[in-house]
Design an enzyme around this catalytic site. Structure first.
Site, PDB file in Angstrom:
ATOM      1  N   ILE A  78       1.042  -1.323   0.000  1.00 26.62           N
ATOM      2  CA  ILE A  78      -0.060  -0.008  -0.036  1.00 26.62           C
ATOM      3  C   ILE A  78       0.790   1.205   0.002  1.00 26.62           C
ATOM      4  O   ILE A  78       0.809   1.820   0.963  1.00 26.62           O
ATOM      5  CB  ILE A  78      -0.864   0.193   1.278  1.00 26.62           C
ATOM      6  CG1 ILE A  78      -1.727  -1.158   1.335  1.00 26.62           C
ATOM      7  CG2 ILE A  78      -2.106   1.181   1.146  1.00 26.62           C
ATOM      8  CD1 ILE A  78      -2.692  -1.322   2.511  1.00 26.62           C
ATOM      9  N   PRO A  79       1.568   1.439  -1.181  1.00 31.49           N
ATOM     10  CA  PRO A  79       2.175   2.770  -1.187  1.00 31.49           C
ATOM     11  C   PRO A  79       1.325   4.049  -1.018  1.00 31.49           C
ATOM     12  O   PRO A  79       0.196   3.792  -1.641  1.00 31.49           O
ATOM     13  CB  PRO A  79       2.886   2.643  -2.705  1.00 31.49           C
ATOM     14  CG  PRO A  79       2.306   1.788  -3.347  1.00 31.49           C
ATOM     15  CD  PRO A  79       1.281   0.769  -2.293  1.00 31.49           C
ATOM     16  N   HIS A  80       1.707   5.010  -0.579  1.00 28.40           N
ATOM     17  CA  HIS A  80       0.937   6.165  -0.182  1.00 28.40           C
ATOM     18  C   HIS A  80       1.454   7.358   0.039  1.00 28.40           C
ATOM     19  O   HIS A  80       2.942   7.497   0.535  1.00 28.40           O
ATOM     20  CB  HIS A  80       0.084   5.952   0.901  1.00 28.40           C
ATOM     21  CG  HIS A  80       0.567   5.535   1.920  1.00 28.40           C
ATOM     22  ND1 HIS A  80       1.214   6.520   3.065  1.00 28.40           N
ATOM     23  CD2 HIS A  80       1.074   4.334   2.727  1.00 28.40           C
ATOM     24  CE1 HIS A  80       1.746   5.980   4.142  1.00 28.40           C
ATOM     25  NE2 HIS A  80       1.723   4.590   3.780  1.00 28.40           N
ATOM     26  N   CYS A  81       1.107   8.602  -0.436  1.00 31.11           N
ATOM     27  CA  CYS A  81       1.521   9.994   0.166  1.00 31.11           C
ATOM     28  C   CYS A  81       0.499  10.919  -0.102  1.00 31.11           C
ATOM     29  O   CYS A  81      -0.618  10.582  -0.455  1.00 31.11           O
ATOM     30  CB  CYS A  81       2.626  10.368  -0.863  1.00 31.11           C
ATOM     31  SG  CYS A  81       2.316  10.697  -2.527  1.00 31.11           S
TER      32      CYS A  81
END
Length: 188
Positions: free
Chosen positions: A88-91
């Protein structure tokens, strides 16, 4: 002068949204045009870059390179590979008005540095407005919880189309309490 860009966010309108359904995710987050199947990256950074390029092509973000850089910076702070083939990559981005969820499947899988060492085949990429940190955390928690539902991750991994993925997530979330919703649209 170039034509005005479409609104940023998954809803594709001026911030209007449909009413919440009793799923773990707001229906505005489950957008088939932001679900990408059959990616074949050779690394986690290639996977993130390919999703960023597709999001730029869909007019969700303006600059794929900037999004890739931000996601990789976040990844360097701590691995977003959860295990069991899921990351779950996120920014957070200042220019967003709504939470954006993009889902990608990639085979045979890539190393996201997950604790169990299993190559990631399912990526849930979350972008959220920088001014809404609570919504960002809520989205991460809801998606993590949904993916822990028995059989959901496995069924998603077997899905071959964006529509199948959206349908499975909608069905799996129909038993969850509450809803993660896109942020309120704001006029500049």
């Amino acid at each position: 002068a170039p034509p005005a860009s479409p609104p940023v966010g998954p809803l594709g309108n001026s911030g209007a949204r449909s009413s919440a359904i009793p799923s773990g995710l707001h229906p505005g987050l489950l957008v088939p045009r932001l679900v990408f199947t059959c990616l074949s990256p050779s690394s986690a950074s290639d996977a993130v870059a390919e999703i960023a390029q597709r999001l730029a092509a869909a007019h969700v973000v303006a600059d794929a390179g900037d999004l890739t850089r931000r996601l990789l910076e976040r990844e360097s702070l701590g691995c977003t590979g959860l295990g069991r083939g899921i990351a779950i990559p996120h920014c957070k981005l200042k220019e967003l008005d709504d939470i954006v969820l993009s889902i990608a499947s990639c085979r045979p899988g890539v190393d996201f540095g997950a604790p169990d060492g299993v190559p990631v085949t399912l990526i849930f990429l979350i972008l959220s407005p920088a001014r809404s940190p609570g919504l960002h955390l809520q989205a991460l928690a809801r998606i993590s919880r949904l993916l822990k539902t028995p059989g959901v991750a496995e069924a998603l991994t077997r899905s071959e189309t964006a529509e199948q993925i959206v349908s499975l997530l909608s069905e799996a979330g129909s038993h969850a309490d509450g809803a993660v919703r896109p942020a309120e649209g704001r006029e500049p």
